[in-house]
Design a protein around this motif. Structure first.
Motif, mmCIF file in Angstrom:
data_model
loop_
_atom_site.group_PDB
_atom_site.id
_atom_site.type_symbol
_atom_site.label_atom_id
_atom_site.label_comp_id
_atom_site.label_asym_id
_atom_site.label_seq_id
_atom_site.Cartn_x
_atom_site.Cartn_y
_atom_site.Cartn_z
ATOM 1 N N SER A 237 53.232 57.991 78.946
ATOM 2 C CA SER A 237 52.003 57.205 78.934
ATOM 3 C C SER A 237 50.783 58.081 79.181
ATOM 4 C CB SER A 237 52.083 56.104 79.997
ATOM 5 O OG SER A 237 50.899 55.337 80.031
ATOM 6 N N PHE A 238 50.909 59.045 80.085
ATOM 7 C CA PHE A 238 49.798 59.944 80.398
ATOM 8 C C PHE A 238 49.459 60.825 79.190
ATOM 9 C CE2 PHE A 238 48.172 63.961 82.180
ATOM 10 C CZ PHE A 238 47.070 63.483 82.839
ATOM 11 N N ILE A 239 50.476 61.272 78.468
ATOM 12 C CA ILE A 239 50.250 62.096 77.277
ATOM 13 C C ILE A 239 49.479 61.293 76.223
ATOM 14 C CG2 ILE A 239 51.393 63.233 75.332
ATOM 15 C CD1 ILE A 239 53.612 64.043 77.266
ATOM 16 N N PHE A 240 49.874 60.033 76.019
ATOM 17 C CA PHE A 240 49.152 59.171 75.082
ATOM 18 C C PHE A 240 47.711 58.964 75.537
ATOM 19 C CE2 PHE A 240 53.377 57.598 73.582
ATOM 20 C CZ PHE A 240 53.178 57.837 72.237
ATOM 21 N N ILE A 242 45.777 60.944 77.324
ATOM 22 C CA ILE A 242 44.997 62.163 77.068
ATOM 23 C C ILE A 242 44.717 62.305 75.568
ATOM 24 C CG2 ILE A 242 45.019 64.672 77.219
ATOM 25 C CD1 ILE A 242 44.577 63.274 79.884
ATOM 26 N N TYR A 243 45.718 61.990 74.751
ATOM 27 C CA TYR A 243 45.546 62.103 73.301
ATOM 28 C C TYR A 243 44.441 61.175 72.813
ATOM 29 C CZ TYR A 243 46.550 61.566 68.331
ATOM 30 O OH TYR A 243 46.438 61.490 66.968
ATOM 31 N N PHE A 244 44.462 59.921 73.275
ATOM 32 C CA PHE A 244 43.457 58.961 72.838
ATOM 33 C C PHE A 244 42.066 59.315 73.367
ATOM 34 C CE2 PHE A 244 47.064 55.723 72.517
ATOM 35 C CZ PHE A 244 47.160 55.914 71.146
ATOM 36 N N SER A 245 42.000 60.051 74.467
ATOM 37 C CA SER A 245 40.710 60.463 74.997
ATOM 38 C C SER A 245 40.086 61.569 74.165
ATOM 39 C CB SER A 245 40.868 60.944 76.450
ATOM 40 O OG SER A 245 41.386 59.916 77.264
ATOM 41 N N VAL A 246 40.934 62.334 73.471
ATOM 42 C CA VAL A 246 40.446 63.457 72.660
ATOM 43 C C VAL A 246 40.210 63.034 71.215
ATOM 44 C CG1 VAL A 246 41.003 65.767 71.811
ATOM 45 C CG2 VAL A 246 41.597 65.121 74.156
ATOM 46 N N VAL A 247 41.118 62.216 70.664
ATOM 47 C CA VAL A 247 41.047 61.809 69.265
ATOM 48 C C VAL A 247 40.350 60.456 69.171
ATOM 49 C CG1 VAL A 247 42.380 61.294 67.193
ATOM 50 C CG2 VAL A 247 43.163 63.067 68.783
ATOM 51 N N ASN A 248 39.325 60.368 68.360
ATOM 52 C CA ASN A 248 38.556 59.128 68.228
ATOM 53 C C ASN A 248 39.313 58.054 67.461
ATOM 54 O OD1 ASN A 248 36.484 60.372 69.578
ATOM 55 N ND2 ASN A 248 35.373 60.950 67.724
ATOM 56 N N SER A 250 43.005 56.684 65.771
ATOM 57 C CA SER A 250 44.452 56.820 65.887
ATOM 58 C C SER A 250 45.121 55.754 65.034
ATOM 59 C CB SER A 250 44.891 56.679 67.348
ATOM 60 O OG SER A 250 44.405 55.480 67.915
ATOM 61 N N SER A 251 46.374 55.995 64.699
ATOM 62 C CA SER A 251 47.099 55.095 63.826
ATOM 63 C C SER A 251 47.559 53.842 64.574
ATOM 64 C CB SER A 251 48.320 55.815 63.233
ATOM 65 O OG SER A 251 49.260 56.111 64.251
ATOM 66 N N PHE A 252 47.930 52.834 63.789
ATOM 67 C CA PHE A 252 48.411 51.566 64.343
ATOM 68 C C PHE A 252 49.658 51.789 65.183
ATOM 69 C CE2 PHE A 252 51.530 48.167 63.712
ATOM 70 C CZ PHE A 252 50.879 47.102 64.284
ATOM 71 N N TRP A 253 50.565 52.627 64.705
ATOM 72 C CA TRP A 253 51.836 52.829 65.410
ATOM 73 C C TRP A 253 51.652 53.602 66.704
ATOM 74 C CZ3 TRP A 253 55.592 49.825 64.175
ATOM 75 C CH2 TRP A 253 55.696 49.331 62.885
ATOM 76 N N LEU A 254 50.711 54.542 66.744
ATOM 77 C CA LEU A 254 50.460 55.278 67.987
ATOM 78 C C LEU A 254 49.887 54.360 69.060
ATOM 79 C CD1 LEU A 254 49.027 58.748 66.853
ATOM 80 C CD2 LEU A 254 51.186 58.285 68.026
ATOM 81 N N VAL A 255 48.982 53.475 68.670
ATOM 82 C CA VAL A 255 48.401 52.534 69.633
ATOM 83 C C VAL A 255 49.473 51.609 70.200
ATOM 84 C CG1 VAL A 255 46.807 50.611 69.912
ATOM 85 C CG2 VAL A 255 46.109 52.622 68.605
ATOM 86 N N ASN A 256 50.327 51.070 69.333
ATOM 87 C CA ASN A 256 51.374 50.161 69.779
ATOM 88 C C ASN A 256 52.434 50.871 70.615
ATOM 89 O OD1 ASN A 256 51.147 47.261 68.508
ATOM 90 N ND2 ASN A 256 50.442 48.682 66.935
ATOM 91 N N THR A 257 52.769 52.099 70.227
ATOM 92 C CA THR A 257 53.732 52.874 71.020
ATOM 93 C C THR A 257 53.179 53.166 72.404
ATOM 94 O OG1 THR A 257 54.577 53.905 68.992
ATOM 95 C CG2 THR A 257 55.126 54.968 71.079
ATOM 96 N N SER A 258 51.887 53.449 72.474
ATOM 97 C CA SER A 258 51.253 53.700 73.771
ATOM 98 C C SER A 258 51.306 52.470 74.666
ATOM 99 C CB SER A 258 49.792 54.128 73.555
ATOM 100 O OG SER A 258 49.113 54.227 74.782
ATOM 101 N N VAL A 259 51.014 51.302 74.102
ATOM 102 C CA VAL A 259 51.038 50.061 74.891
ATOM 103 C C VAL A 259 52.454 49.750 75.358
ATOM 104 C CG1 VAL A 259 50.592 47.582 74.828
ATOM 105 C CG2 VAL A 259 49.003 49.162 73.727
ATOM 106 N N LEU A 260 53.439 49.925 74.480
ATOM 107 C CA LEU A 260 54.821 49.671 74.850
ATOM 108 C C LEU A 260 55.299 50.624 75.942
ATOM 109 C CD1 LEU A 260 56.481 49.038 71.353
ATOM 110 C CD2 LEU A 260 56.217 47.385 73.201
ATOM 111 N N THR A 261 54.918 51.892 75.825
ATOM 112 C CA THR A 261 55.339 52.887 76.808
ATOM 113 C C THR A 261 54.746 52.606 78.177
ATOM 114 O OG1 THR A 261 55.468 54.551 75.047
ATOM 115 C CG2 THR A 261 55.422 55.360 77.306
#
Length: 291
Positions: A237-240, A242-248, A250-261
Motif C-alpha cells: 500500500s505504501f509503494i502505491f 508513493i507512486y501515485f504521489s509522483v505520477v499524475n 494512473s490506470s484504472f487497474w492500478l487505482v483499484n489494486t491500490s484500494v484493494l491492497t
C-alpha cells in the motif's frame, strides 16, 4: 471489480464487528487496544469500502464535495489508527513478555496504565495529520474543472503543485514509516525472547504431558502473525501511495489494486486474531450464521 469490492467489504465488516463484539466482554489492556483496532478497521470499510463498491457497481454521481471530503477523511483516519494501534499492540506485547532481567521489566507495571492515553494519542494525531485531505479531494457533482486529477469512480483526487504534493506525502508517510520500524523492532525482540525462553525451559517441554503452549506464547505468536500480515500488505500500500504521489495519471487497474491492497489488512486481521482465540471462534461463527 464491484463483486470483489463487495465481497471484501462484507467479509471485513463481519470479521471486525464480530471480533469487536467478542472483545467487549473482556477488560484486559490488550483487549482495549484490540477494540480500537477493530473500530478503526470498521471505519475503513464503512467509508471507502462501501462507496468504492457502489461506484464499481455503476453509481457514479452520489457524493458532493463535502461528502467526498468526509469519506476520504474518515478513511485516512481509520487507516492511520489501524497502523498506529497495531504498532502499539506489538510494543505492548513486547514489554509484557520481557524477562525480569530486561531493562523493560520495570515498565511492565506501568504499561497497562498508559494504554488509554496511548490510544487516545493515536486518534488525536491521525485526526490532525489527515486534516489536509480537504485540500485535494472533490466530488464529481461539483462544477470545478480539474486538469490534474485521479479518478476513484465516485470522487476525484486533485493534484496541487509539486511542492505541496511532496510535503503532504512526506507528512503522511513519516508516521507510517515510524510505526513500521517500531513494529519490526518489537517483533524481532519478541522472537528473540521466545527463542531464549524455549531454550531455558527445554527440559520442561520434554517431561510435560501437555502439548499445549502457554497462553502468553500463543498470544505473542498471534501478534507476530498479525504484524507480519501488516508489514506485507501495508508495504504494498505504501509503494502505491508513493507512486501515485509522483505520477499524475494512473490506470484504472492500478487505482483499484491500490484500494484493494489498502483494505487487505483490515480484512484479514480479525481472522488472524480469531484463529488464535478459540473462545472468539465459538462466539463469532454462530453469530455470523444467525446473521
Amino acid at each position: 471489480m464491484g463483486v470483489v469490492y463487495l465481497t471484501q467489504t462484507v467479509v471485513g465488516i463481519l470479521g471486525n464487528v464480530c471480533f469487536l463484539y467478542h472483545c467487549l466482554w473482556r477488560s484486559r489492556p490488550i483487549d482495549f487496544i484490540l477494540k480500537h483496532l477493530m473500530l478503526a478497521n470498521s471505519l475503513v470499510f464503512l467509508s471507502k469500502g462501501v462507496t468504492q463498491t457502489m461506484a464499481s457497481l455503476g453509481l457514479k454521481l452520489f457524493l458532493s464535495d463535502a461528502g467526498c471530503k468526509v469519506i476520504f477523511y474518515v478513511h485516512k483516519v481509520g487507516r492511520g489508527v489501524s497502523i498506529s494501534t497495531t504498532c502499539l499492540l506489538s510494543v505492548f506485547q513486547a514489554i509484557m513478555i520481557s524477562p525480569r532481567s530486561s531493562r523493560w521489566a520495570e515498565h511492565k507495571a506501568k504499561a497497562p496504565k498508559y494504554v488509554g492515553i496511548s490510544v487516545s494519542l493515536c486518534w488525536s494525531l491521525n485526526m490532525m495529520l489527515n486534516s489536509t485531505v480537504v485540500l485535494y479531494v472533490t466530488g464529481k457533482l461539483g462544477k470545478k474543472n480539474l486538469t490534474r486529477k485521479r479518478d476513484f469512480g465516485h470522487c476525484y483526487v486533485e493534484f496541487l503543485d509539486e511542492i505541496t504534493d511532496s510535503l503532504n506525502t512526506v507528512l503522511v508517510s513519516i508516521p507510517d514509516v515510524f510505526c513500521l520500524g517500531l513494529m519490526l523492532w518489537a517483533s524481532s525482540n519478541m522472537v528473540f525472547i521466545l527463542h531464549r525462553h524455549k531454550q531455558q525451559v527445554q527440559y520442561i517441554h520434554r517431561t510435560s504431558v501437555s502439548c499445549q503452549s502457554a497462553p502468553e506464547t500463543r498470544a505473542t505468536q498471534s501478534i507476530l502473525v498479525l504484524v507480519s500480515t501488516f508489514v506485507s500488505f501495508y508495504t504494498l500500500s505504501f509503494i502505491f501511495h508513493i507512486y501515485f504521489s509522483v505520477v499524475n495519471h494512473s490506470s484504472f487497474w492500478l487505482v483499484n489494486t491500490s484500494v484493494l491492497t489498502s483494505a487487505c489488512f483490515p480484512t484479514v486481521s480479525p481472522f488472524v486474531l480469531m484463529s488464535r482465540d478459540s473462545s472468539a471462534l465459538r462466539l463469532c461463527f454462530p453469530w455470523i450464521r444467525i446473521t
